[in-house]
Scaffold this motif. Structure first.
Motif, PDB file in Angstrom:
ATOM      1  N   PHE A 113      -1.945 -44.182  30.791  1.00 12.38           N
ATOM      2  CA  PHE A 113      -2.632 -43.032  31.377  1.00 12.38           C
ATOM      3  C   PHE A 113      -4.078 -42.967  30.920  1.00 12.38           C
ATOM      4  CE2 PHE A 113      -4.295 -38.779  30.999  1.00 12.38           C
ATOM      5  CZ  PHE A 113      -4.123 -38.270  32.280  1.00 12.38           C
ATOM      6  N   PHE A 114      -4.300 -43.050  29.607  1.00 14.82           N
ATOM      7  CA  PHE A 114      -5.674 -42.890  29.120  1.00 14.82           C
ATOM      8  C   PHE A 114      -6.537 -44.109  29.444  1.00 14.82           C
ATOM      9  CE2 PHE A 114      -3.646 -39.502  26.608  1.00 14.82           C
ATOM     10  CZ  PHE A 114      -4.510 -38.474  26.943  1.00 14.82           C
ATOM     11  N   ALA A 115      -5.922 -45.269  29.604  1.00 11.27           N
ATOM     12  CA  ALA A 115      -6.674 -46.423  30.106  1.00 11.27           C
ATOM     13  C   ALA A 115      -7.161 -46.153  31.525  1.00 11.27           C
ATOM     14  CB  ALA A 115      -5.802 -47.672  30.073  1.00 11.27           C
ATOM     15  N   ASP A 116      -6.273 -45.622  32.361  1.00 10.27           N
ATOM     16  CA  ASP A 116      -6.646 -45.316  33.744  1.00 10.27           C
ATOM     17  C   ASP A 116      -7.681 -44.198  33.804  1.00 10.27           C
ATOM     18  OD1 ASP A 116      -4.837 -47.225  34.562  1.00 10.27           O
ATOM     19  OD2 ASP A 116      -3.265 -45.789  35.107  1.00 10.27           O
ATOM     20  N   TRP A 117      -7.477 -43.157  32.977  1.00 11.23           N
ATOM     21  CA  TRP A 117      -8.402 -42.023  33.010  1.00 11.23           C
ATOM     22  C   TRP A 117      -9.799 -42.445  32.550  1.00 11.23           C
ATOM     23  CZ3 TRP A 117      -6.572 -37.538  35.111  1.00 11.23           C
ATOM     24  CH2 TRP A 117      -7.432 -36.443  35.108  1.00 11.23           C
ATOM     25  N   LEU A 118      -9.846 -43.335  31.580  1.00  9.56           N
ATOM     26  CA  LEU A 118     -11.129 -43.819  31.082  1.00  9.56           C
ATOM     27  C   LEU A 118     -11.940 -44.461  32.188  1.00  9.56           C
ATOM     28  CD1 LEU A 118     -13.176 -44.704  28.869  1.00  9.56           C
ATOM     29  CD2 LEU A 118     -11.716 -46.718  28.515  1.00  9.56           C
ATOM     30  N   THR A 119     -11.302 -45.292  32.985  1.00  8.95           N
ATOM     31  CA  THR A 119     -12.050 -46.030  34.009  1.00  8.95           C
ATOM     32  C   THR A 119     -12.572 -45.113  35.107  1.00  8.95           C
ATOM     33  OG1 THR A 119      -9.982 -46.562  35.178  1.00  8.95           O
ATOM     34  CG2 THR A 119     -10.795 -48.172  33.573  1.00  8.95           C
ATOM     35  N   GLY A 120     -11.991 -43.929  35.244  1.00  5.07           N
ATOM     36  CA  GLY A 120     -12.465 -42.979  36.249  1.00  5.07           C
ATOM     37  C   GLY A 120     -13.240 -41.816  35.681  1.00  5.07           C
ATOM     38  N   LEU A 121     -13.450 -41.811  34.350  1.00  9.61           N
ATOM     39  CA  LEU A 121     -14.111 -40.679  33.700  1.00  9.61           C
ATOM     40  C   LEU A 121     -15.576 -40.590  34.127  1.00  9.61           C
ATOM     41  CD1 LEU A 121     -13.870 -38.434  31.496  1.00  9.61           C
ATOM     42  CD2 LEU A 121     -14.656 -40.165  29.854  1.00  9.61           C
ATOM     43  N   GLY A 122     -15.990 -39.398  34.543  1.00 11.02           N
ATOM     44  CA  GLY A 122     -17.384 -39.246  34.937  1.00 11.02           C
ATOM     45  C   GLY A 122     -17.668 -37.845  35.454  1.00 11.02           C
ATOM     46  N   HIS A 123     -18.930 -37.592  35.695  1.00 10.44           N
ATOM     47  CA  HIS A 123     -19.375 -36.302  36.221  1.00 10.44           C
ATOM     48  C   HIS A 123     -20.500 -36.596  37.196  1.00 10.44           C
ATOM     49  CE1 HIS A 123     -21.206 -32.323  36.430  1.00 10.44           C
ATOM     50  NE2 HIS A 123     -20.195 -31.822  35.732  1.00 10.44           N
ATOM     51  N   ASP A 124     -20.458 -35.947  38.337  1.00 15.91           N
ATOM     52  CA  ASP A 124     -21.516 -36.167  39.322  1.00 15.91           C
ATOM     53  C   ASP A 124     -22.867 -35.773  38.732  1.00 15.91           C
ATOM     54  OD1 ASP A 124     -19.679 -37.006  41.183  1.00 15.91           O
ATOM     55  OD2 ASP A 124     -19.522 -35.042  42.171  1.00 15.91           O
ATOM     56  N   ASP A 125     -23.878 -36.622  38.973  1.00 20.20           N
ATOM     57  CA  ASP A 125     -25.234 -36.247  38.591  1.00 20.20           C
ATOM     58  C   ASP A 125     -25.660 -34.997  39.364  1.00 20.20           C
ATOM     59  OD1 ASP A 125     -25.243 -38.463  37.003  1.00 20.20           O
ATOM     60  OD2 ASP A 125     -26.640 -39.621  38.222  1.00 20.20           O
ATOM     61  N   PHE A 126     -26.551 -34.193  38.774  1.00 17.33           N
ATOM     62  CA  PHE A 126     -27.009 -33.000  39.465  1.00 17.33           C
ATOM     63  C   PHE A 126     -28.504 -32.809  39.222  1.00 17.33           C
ATOM     64  CE2 PHE A 126     -25.164 -31.889  35.408  1.00 17.33           C
ATOM     65  CZ  PHE A 126     -26.044 -30.991  34.826  1.00 17.33           C
ATOM     66  N   ASP A 127     -29.094 -32.030  40.082  1.00 18.90           N
ATOM     67  CA  ASP A 127     -30.557 -31.914  40.128  1.00 18.90           C
ATOM     68  C   ASP A 127     -31.026 -30.593  39.523  1.00 18.90           C
ATOM     69  OD1 ASP A 127     -33.219 -32.892  41.536  1.00 18.90           O
ATOM     70  OD2 ASP A 127     -32.997 -30.742  41.978  1.00 18.90           O
ATOM     71  N   THR A 128     -32.097 -30.679  38.758  1.00 13.98           N
ATOM     72  CA  THR A 128     -32.777 -29.488  38.240  1.00 13.98           C
ATOM     73  C   THR A 128     -34.268 -29.625  38.530  1.00 13.98           C
ATOM     74  OG1 THR A 128     -31.164 -29.310  36.427  1.00 13.98           O
ATOM     75  CG2 THR A 128     -33.213 -28.067  36.209  1.00 13.98           C
ATOM     76  N   ARG A 129     -34.727 -28.906  39.542  1.00 12.67           N
ATOM     77  CA  ARG A 129     -36.142 -28.947  39.938  1.00 12.67           C
ATOM     78  C   ARG A 129     -36.646 -30.388  40.071  1.00 12.67           C
ATOM     79  NH1 ARG A 129     -35.938 -25.350  35.834  1.00 12.67           N
ATOM     80  NH2 ARG A 129     -37.164 -26.680  34.433  1.00 12.67           N
ATOM     81  N   GLY A 130     -35.852 -31.209  40.741  1.00  9.32           N
ATOM     82  CA  GLY A 130     -36.236 -32.593  40.987  1.00  9.32           C
ATOM     83  C   GLY A 130     -35.894 -33.552  39.869  1.00  9.32           C
ATOM     84  N   HIS A 131     -35.415 -33.059  38.743  1.00 12.33           N
ATOM     85  CA  HIS A 131     -35.007 -33.895  37.627  1.00 12.33           C
ATOM     86  C   HIS A 131     -33.508 -34.198  37.727  1.00 12.33           C
ATOM     87  CE1 HIS A 131     -38.740 -32.082  36.318  1.00 12.33           C
ATOM     88  NE2 HIS A 131     -38.803 -32.887  35.257  1.00 12.33           N
ATOM     89  N   THR A 132     -33.117 -35.381  37.340  1.00 12.77           N
ATOM     90  CA  THR A 132     -31.716 -35.791  37.431  1.00 12.77           C
ATOM     91  C   THR A 132     -31.003 -35.605  36.091  1.00 12.77           C
ATOM     92  OG1 THR A 132     -32.233 -37.435  39.123  1.00 12.77           O
ATOM     93  CG2 THR A 132     -30.143 -37.711  37.937  1.00 12.77           C
ATOM     94  N   ASN A 133     -29.872 -34.912  36.118  1.00 15.37           N
ATOM     95  CA  ASN A 133     -29.024 -34.747  34.937  1.00 15.37           C
ATOM     96  C   ASN A 133     -27.851 -35.725  35.029  1.00 15.37           C
ATOM     97  OD1 ASN A 133     -29.725 -31.866  33.475  1.00 15.37           O
ATOM     98  ND2 ASN A 133     -30.220 -31.858  35.662  1.00 15.37           N
TER      99      ASN A 133
END
Length: 482
Positions: A113-133
């Motif tokens: 499970f944690f092997a699979d979860w690791l490969t999909g772990l992430g968060h969508d990038d998001f914008d702050t006044r034109g800057h990328t988080n």
């Protein structure tokens, strides 16, 4: 025991002996299983040093490679499943059929499970006044994982798998009453190709090996499953170094049965609370039953309890095995003796099984305890259930929330509207409605109040075992590198 287990420590990819040992006896018959290496400050220091040395290389290992090695460990568990099951049953007394059919397959699943979860772990990038988080999960460093005796390998790998997946190195300290499968896990991990020092196993007593590990300044995470007093000691040591901790502690969980419940289901669920001789932190040991159905419920449960077969956990027909240790059996019996002295009544069981001797305690149901009695508020951690009645939904919720714990709860009702109302008011990390012990690694797990700190499972595990970083990038300022 037919399976050979090396009882030396596993440190830096090598077996390491200690000058002293401690005895490990089977709760089934009291026989001596092994003399186990008894670690202390020196072994703790060596293990943390090995984990620290291995950390940069393991942290730099790609997610795909880490996941591949975790899956190889899962393969190794599955190849040795029968051996692991018999060793753990012999060492801690839980049912062999449970280890073979449920617990050990779950051990392998923890790694996959944690092997699979690791490969999909992430968060969508998001914008702050034109800057990328950009959010990332960075490995934290050496982790000390201290695990209990009631489900040794399953609960150890519930911690080991996400810690390794996150890119951390690990020092595992198993409970001294059931240390053997942790040693076999070290063999399996080495055979899978895990680099030396990434997983270390230090055996010994909590006051010696455990205390030295949690106080070490190079440790970056501490995860502990066990008692509240021990957690307080660990928290104090961790605070000196500002080390984050995760605690899964005791429980005194309620099982609420309303008058509109399926009574057969309610009795089935109540009987399940005797699983593993009552040595389950999540067990709903406080039966709270609507007074309108209490007599019928009690009569049915008493009959079912009396019919449970107690004996050698290696026998397929056995329902309830022994308790883990003479000290623990005495503790359980002490709770029952004091409950009776306080005015409680034995509905079923009520003492050690003198027919079997040893560490076998009869599945016990107590009723008529006065409000606030010790047996109603403190974790017994044995095959002992208490029964109280209520007249209203408000009274049921007040009784359910009337302890310092908040690990789990079970609600049995035929009314989905009532289920929604009651579960919203219960203080608990997990609530089961018309079921028990349905666990999914994607779900958060942990306790409220003195049942713990933090949550494990899915991304919650990585949130604990990682340093979470946010990188903010401006849209301009780049030079031409063409």
């Amino acid at each position: 025991m037919s399976v050979a287990v090396d009882t030396r420590h596993w440190i830096g990819g090598e077996r390491v002996a200690s000058a002293r040992t401690f005895p490990d006896r089977s709760p089934i018959d009291g026989s001596l299983l092994a003399e186990v290496a008894r670690g202390g400050a020196d072994e703790a220091k060596a293990a943390v040093a090995a984990a620290g040395e291995a950390f940069p290389g393991w942290a730099a290992t790609s997610r795909d490679e880490r996941a591949r090695l975790l899956r190889r460990i899962a393969d190794g568990v599955e190849r040795r499943l029968s051996e692991l099951a018999i060793v753990e049953t012999t060492d801690n007394g839980a049912l062999l059929r449970s280890h073979r059919n449920g617990v050990m397959p779950r051990v392998a699943h923890n790694f996959r499970f944690f092997a699979d979860w690791l490969t999909g772990l992430g968060h969508d990038d998001f914008d702050t006044r034109g800057h990328t988080n950009h959010v990332s999960w960075d490995p934290a460093g050496p982790c000390v994982l201290i695990t209990p005796w009631n489900a040794p390998l399953m609960l150890a790998t519930w911690k080991v798998a996400p810690a390794l997946a996150a890119g951390n190195t690990v020092i595992l300290k198993p409970a001294e009453w059931s240390p053997l499968t942790a040693s076999l896990l070290a063999d399996i991990a080495a055979e899978a190709g895990l680099p030396p020092g990434v997983l270390n196993v230090v055996q010994g007593y909590g006051a010696e090996a455990g205390a030295a590990l949690v106080a070490h300044p190079d440790v970056r995470r501490i995860s502990f499953t066990g008692s509240v007093p021990t957690a307080r000691t660990i928290a104090a040591a961790a605070a000196a170094n500002l080390v984050p901790t995760s605690f899964e502690l005791g429980g005194k969980s309620p099982l609420l049965v309303f008058a509109d419940a399926d009574l057969d289901l309610a009795v089935d669920l109540a009987v399940e609370q005797f699983d593993n001789a009552g040595q389950v932190c999540l067990a709903g040991t406080r039966l709270l039953v609507d007074a309108a159905i209490a007599d019928e419920f009690t009569a049915r449960l008493a009959a079912r309890t009396a019919a449970l077969r107690q004996g050698d956990p290696r026998d397929e027909a056995t329902d309830v095995g022994p308790n883990i240790h003479p000290d623990h059996l005495a503790r359980v019996d002490g709770f029952v003796r004091r409950a009776l002295a306080a005015g409680g009544r034995v509905v079923a069981g009520g003492g050690p099984n003198t027919d079997l001797g040893g560490l076998y305690y009869r599945p016990t149901l107590l009723a008529d305890l006065p409000s606030g009695a010790e047996a109603l508020t403190e974790e017994i951690f044995g095959p002992v259930l208490t029964l109280q009645t209520f007249d209203t939904e408000d009274e049921a919720v007040a009784l359910a929330n009337g302890t310092r714990f908040g690990l789990a709860a079970v609600v049995v009702t035929g009314d989905p509207t009532r289920a929604a109302r009651v579960t919203a008011r219960l203080v608990a990390g997990t609530v089961w409605v018309n079921c028990f012990f349905v666990r999914d690694l994607r779900a958060p797990f942990g306790g409220a109040r003195q049942s713990g700190i933090g949550r494990e499972g899915g991304t919650w595990s990585f949130d604990f075992y990682c340093d979470i970083k946010n990188t903010v990038t401006a849209p301009k300022g780049w030079r031409d590198h063409g």
